[in-house]
Design a protein around this motif. Structure first.
Motif, PDB file in Angstrom:
ATOM      1  N   SER A  43       0.796  -1.216   0.000  1.00 52.70           N
ATOM      2  CA  SER A  43       0.000   0.000   0.000  1.00 52.70           C
ATOM      3  C   SER A  43       0.833   1.273   0.000  1.00 52.70           C
ATOM      4  N   THR A  44       1.940   1.276   0.748  1.00 54.97           N
ATOM      5  CA  THR A  44       2.697   2.516   0.896  1.00 54.97           C
ATOM      6  C   THR A  44       3.262   3.031  -0.429  1.00 54.97           C
ATOM      7  N   PRO A  45       3.887   2.196  -1.280  1.00 56.87           N
ATOM      8  CA  PRO A  45       4.325   2.717  -2.581  1.00 56.87           C
ATOM      9  C   PRO A  45       3.158   3.241  -3.428  1.00 56.87           C
ATOM     10  N   GLY A  46       2.017   2.545  -3.368  1.00 55.52           N
ATOM     11  CA  GLY A  46       0.844   3.020  -4.107  1.00 55.52           C
ATOM     12  C   GLY A  46       0.326   4.334  -3.571  1.00 55.52           C
ATOM     13  N   GLN A  47       0.397   4.501  -2.249  1.00 53.63           N
ATOM     14  CA  GLN A  47       0.006   5.762  -1.617  1.00 53.63           C
ATOM     15  C   GLN A  47       0.878   6.900  -2.147  1.00 53.63           C
ATOM     16  N   ALA A  48       2.204   6.646  -2.226  1.00 56.92           N
ATOM     17  CA  ALA A  48       3.124   7.670  -2.719  1.00 56.92           C
ATOM     18  C   ALA A  48       2.925   7.919  -4.214  1.00 56.92           C
ATOM     19  N   PHE A  49       2.646   6.871  -4.980  1.00 62.95           N
ATOM     20  CA  PHE A  49       2.409   7.012  -6.417  1.00 62.95           C
ATOM     21  C   PHE A  49       1.290   8.008  -6.677  1.00 62.95           C
ATOM     22  N   HIS A  50       0.223   7.924  -5.903  1.00 56.79           N
ATOM     23  CA  HIS A  50      -0.940   8.789  -6.127  1.00 56.79           C
ATOM     24  C   HIS A  50      -0.828  10.130  -5.399  1.00 56.79           C
ATOM     25  N   ASP A  51      -0.331  10.105  -4.150  1.00 54.61           N
ATOM     26  CA  ASP A  51      -0.428  11.303  -3.307  1.00 54.61           C
ATOM     27  C   ASP A  51       0.906  11.881  -2.878  1.00 54.61           C
ATOM     28  N   GLY A  52       2.011  11.251  -3.217  1.00 61.31           N
ATOM     29  CA  GLY A  52       3.306  11.801  -2.872  1.00 61.31           C
ATOM     30  C   GLY A  52       3.802  11.393  -1.503  1.00 61.31           C
ATOM     31  N   MET A  53       4.788  12.132  -1.000  1.00 64.10           N
ATOM     32  CA  MET A  53       5.529  11.762   0.204  1.00 64.10           C
ATOM     33  C   MET A  53       4.849  12.193   1.496  1.00 64.10           C
ATOM     34  N   GLY A  54       3.744  12.902   1.419  1.00 66.28           N
ATOM     35  CA  GLY A  54       3.114  13.479   2.607  1.00 66.28           C
ATOM     36  C   GLY A  54       2.738  12.463   3.664  1.00 66.28           C
ATOM     37  N   PHE A  55       2.522  11.211   3.276  1.00 70.79           N
ATOM     38  CA  PHE A  55       2.124  10.182   4.231  1.00 70.79           C
ATOM     39  C   PHE A  55       3.188   9.935   5.294  1.00 70.79           C
ATOM     40  N   VAL A  56       4.453  10.303   5.008  1.00 68.70           N
ATOM     41  CA  VAL A  56       5.523  10.068   5.979  1.00 68.70           C
ATOM     42  C   VAL A  56       5.276  10.849   7.264  1.00 68.70           C
ATOM     43  N   GLN A  57       4.489  11.933   7.194  1.00 69.39           N
ATOM     44  CA  GLN A  57       4.181  12.723   8.395  1.00 69.39           C
ATOM     45  C   GLN A  57       3.447  11.889   9.438  1.00 69.39           C
ATOM     46  N   PHE A  58       2.754  10.842   8.972  1.00 66.08           N
ATOM     47  CA  PHE A  58       2.044   9.935   9.880  1.00 66.08           C
ATOM     48  C   PHE A  58       2.983   9.355  10.926  1.00 66.08           C
ATOM     49  N   TYR A  59       4.265   9.193  10.584  1.00 62.85           N
ATOM     50  CA  TYR A  59       5.224   8.505  11.457  1.00 62.85           C
ATOM     51  C   TYR A  59       6.062   9.457  12.310  1.00 62.85           C
ATOM     52  N   PHE A  60       5.815  10.765  12.221  1.00 66.37           N
ATOM     53  CA  PHE A  60       6.660  11.720  12.938  1.00 66.37           C
ATOM     54  C   PHE A  60       6.534  11.586  14.456  1.00 66.37           C
ATOM     55  N   GLY A  61       5.426  11.024  14.918  1.00 67.78           N
ATOM     56  CA  GLY A  61       5.260  10.870  16.357  1.00 67.78           C
ATOM     57  C   GLY A  61       5.978   9.666  16.940  1.00 67.78           C
ATOM     58  N   VAL A  62       6.483   8.772  16.073  1.00 67.26           N
ATOM     59  CA  VAL A  62       7.101   7.528  16.565  1.00 67.26           C
ATOM     60  C   VAL A  62       8.331   7.781  17.440  1.00 67.26           C
ATOM     61  N   PRO A  63       9.303   8.602  17.027  1.00 69.15           N
ATOM     62  CA  PRO A  63      10.478   8.810  17.891  1.00 69.15           C
ATOM     63  C   PRO A  63      10.099   9.402  19.257  1.00 69.15           C
ATOM     64  N   ILE A  64       9.140  10.315  19.272  1.00 64.58           N
ATOM     65  CA  ILE A  64       8.701  10.910  20.540  1.00 64.58           C
ATOM     66  C   ILE A  64       8.121   9.825  21.441  1.00 64.58           C
ATOM     67  N   ALA A  65       7.262   8.993  20.852  1.00 62.55           N
ATOM     68  CA  ALA A  65       6.629   7.922  21.622  1.00 62.55           C
ATOM     69  C   ALA A  65       7.661   6.936  22.152  1.00 62.55           C
ATOM     70  N   MET A  66       8.705   6.633  21.373  1.00 64.89           N
ATOM     71  CA  MET A  66       9.718   5.674  21.812  1.00 64.89           C
ATOM     72  C   MET A  66      10.432   6.160  23.074  1.00 64.89           C
ATOM     73  N   VAL A  67      10.735   7.451  23.124  1.00 66.91           N
ATOM     74  CA  VAL A  67      11.415   8.008  24.295  1.00 66.91           C
ATOM     75  C   VAL A  67      10.518   7.904  25.525  1.00 66.91           C
ATOM     76  N   ILE A  68       9.245   8.266  25.377  1.00 65.25           N
ATOM     77  CA  ILE A  68       8.307   8.216  26.504  1.00 65.25           C
ATOM     78  C   ILE A  68       8.147   6.778  27.005  1.00 65.25           C
ATOM     79  N   ILE A  69       8.002   5.829  26.080  1.00 63.44           N
ATOM     80  CA  ILE A  69       7.821   4.420  26.466  1.00 63.44           C
ATOM     81  C   ILE A  69       9.058   3.897  27.187  1.00 63.44           C
ATOM     82  N   CYS A  70      10.241   4.284  26.697  1.00 66.35           N
ATOM     83  CA  CYS A  70      11.481   3.835  27.347  1.00 66.35           C
ATOM     84  C   CYS A  70      11.610   4.380  28.764  1.00 66.35           C
TER      85      CYS A  70
END
Length: 564
Positions: free
Chosen positions: A61-88
């Motif tokens: 799905s992710t390559p198809g998402q980028a094919f149609h809508d571009g790289m903007g979907f990567v913003q979905f993952y910006f919260g992951v590093p923050i969450a990792m620090v809090i969980i640790c």
């Protein structure tokens, strides 16, 4: 597919299953089966955490998402590093100090058995559905593209995973995921290099990025506060952080990965590894999709990527109209390819800007032709699924990669499906066994609980196959999994945050607030009041506020009387 592709595909999958079964045979007790004997080092944990989240849906799905809508979907993952620090800093030390087998054991210590049971059941519902979808996603797409029987594919993928997951438990999942991630990284890197190699000789990688950028595909950051836009930097940083906190901090399919660490530090380092690598990995997968888009700027692409939809319309009275659209598209492609080559060769900024505008117009016209084709498919078959994002990358693989590499990329997709599903089944089995069965059927031997856990894992595997067999393709499969998670995760996260930080709130207030919150979140999702990422924040905030109010207004006097 050629015979060599079948050998590569079959050999890769067979090796993973047999190696995982052989390497992890003979779990002696519950600790061995659910925590892998607490022997996992940090890189094993990090790869296992990444593999659990990176299902086949990610690579379809992710390559198809980028094919149609571009790289903007990567913003979905910006919260992951923050969450990792809090969980640790917060979650992992508590889990390790209490030596729990599941995240939900802690809730009985803090609240009571009914809150623990409710939270475990919420997890079982959403993860049971998700396990079915992780099987269904590659099955329906491979079925449509290759003509394989969908039911047999669902059963085959499910059974392969069940074999080694039931046999070896958590250790088997972790061991096999290292091999699966190696196959995945190698396969995606080779695909990226081949796409660049297939571009015209005078189109460099820099030119390819500029071509993608000229059509808006390289636009990454969106700072708008538009609620109609699912993916902005704010939804990623806020909604994405809460989703990642819920998923990595309270979802047993992830918690079980780092509970198997040989020490607190090893578990924390494994999650930090995931925090560092997750965004770059998703960025690269999206970039592969963007490069597929650039490739099709110079080469012929289907008007519609889902062959089932094309078959529907070509066997209907609208076949001639569809053929007319195809002819228009072929004419557009010829002009577009010429413009793109001119754009790559252009030396002046003014000429490039002019060509970029012309290319943008041509791409807009092509997008309109694709929309017109979807309307015809709907007319031909009102029940047809016209979304074809999930078919873009698999079409590229089957029609453009050399013999042998097709089998490798199919192995990538199926390995991802197996790795994610194995983690889910392992977590479903452990939660059912520890939080429901062992909690109510105490006093049995360790061997008894290991056998019971294997039977529960098998049962959930069969349920996942059943869900896969009745599932339907959604707007985009990667979004569907995240939507299901968002409906439940915010509520569960709020319960854990109450447990960690607000000692004033007791069990009854939390239990009632969780029930009310879940009903409200399902209703908000049903009426489509907001983008799904925000459901994580709303669910978390709502259960905490409701629990505080209920504790203050309704339950305070009861608990005071009990204390007296």
């Amino acid at each position: 597919m050629q015979q060599i592709d079948w050998y590569v595909l079959g050999g890769t999958l067979l090796f993973i299953v047999l190696y995982g079964t052989w390497k992890t045979r003979g779990s002696k007790d519950v600790t061995d089966y659910f925590k892998g004997g607490n022997q996992a080092n940090w890189w094993t944990i990090g790869l296992s955490v990444m593999a659990t989240q990176a299902s086949a849906i990610t690579f379809l799905s992710t390559p198809g998402q980028a094919f149609h809508d571009g790289m903007g979907f990567v913003q979905f993952y910006f919260g992951v590093p923050i969450a990792m620090v809090i969980i640790c800093l917060v979650f992992i030390p508590i889990y390790h100090r209490l030596k729990v087998f599941t995240a939900y054991e802690y809730l009985e210590t803090r609240f009571d058995v009914k809150t623990r049971t409710l939270t475990a059941i919420l997890f079982l519902i959403q993860r049971g559905l998700a396990a079915g979808i992780t099987i269904f996603a590659p099955a329906i797409i491979l079925s449509a593209v290759l003509g394989w029987n969908l039911t047999y594919l669902n059963i085959g993928i499910g059974l392969l995973v069940i074999i080694y997951t039931v046999s070896g438990g958590t250790h088997a999942v972790s061991v096999t995921q290292k091999q699966q991630m190696a196959v995945i990284f190698f396969g995606m890197f080779i695909a990226f290099l081949l796409i660049l190699n297939y571009l015209p000789l005078d189109v460099s990688m820099t030119d390819a990025f500029e071509i993608a950028g000229a059509t808006g595909k390289m636009d990454i950051l969106d700072f708008s506060f538009d609620f109609e836009n699912r993916y902005t930097i704010w939804s990623g940083l806020i909604g994405g952080t809460f989703l990642a906190l819920s998923y990595f901090g309270t979802d047993q399919s992830q918690v079980q990965r780092y509970l198997s660490g040989r020490s607190l530090k090893q578990s924390q380092m494994g999650l930090i590894m995931n925090g560092f690598l997750k965004v770059p990995m998703q960025f690269f997968i999206l970039l592969v999709g963007v490069m597929v888009f650039v490739f099709y700027q110079f080469n012929t692409s289907p008007l519609h990527f889902n062959p089932a939809g094309v078959e529907d319309v070509m066997n209907s009275q609208y076949a001639s109209q569809y053929e007319t659209l195809q002819q228009e598209k072929r004419a557009l492609e010829t002009e577009l390819s010429a413009k793109q080559i001119s754009y790559a060769r252009a030396s002046s900024t003014t000429e490039r800007e002019q060509l970029a505008e012309e290319i943008s117009v041509l791409n807009t016209s092509e997008e309109q032709l694709r929309e017109d084709s979807k309307k015809l498919i709907k007319k031909a078959n009102p029940e047809a699924e016209t979304n074809d994002k999930d078919y873009v990358f698999i079409h590229f693989i089957l029609n453009n990669l050399p013999t042998g590499l097709i089998g490798l990329l199919l192995a990538v997709i199926l390995s991802a499906a197996m790795s994610s599903t194995a983690s889910e089944l392992n977590a479903l089995g452990s939660t059912t066994s520890i939080d429901l069965y062992k909690r109510n059927v105490a006093g049995k031997s360790e061997k008894h609980y290991v056998h019971a856990s294997k039977w529960f894992t098998l049962l959930w595997g069969l349920i996942a196959i059943g869900v896969a067999s009745i599932a339907n393709l959604f707007d985009n499969l990667i979004q569907l999994v995240n939507i299901i998670g968002s409906i439940f995760y915010g509520n569960v996260l709020g319960i854990f945050l109450l447990a960690f930080f607000i000692k004033y709130v007791k069990s009854n207030a939390t239990f009632v607030a969780a029930f009310i919150t879940q009903a409200v979140i399902i209703y908000i999702w049903w009426i489509d009041l907001m983008p799904y990422l925000w459901l994580n924040l709303v669910g978390c905030a709502l259960v905490m506020v409701l629990a505080l109010l209920l504790q203050t207004v309704f339950f305070k006097s009861n608990e005071n009387s009990e204390m007296s």
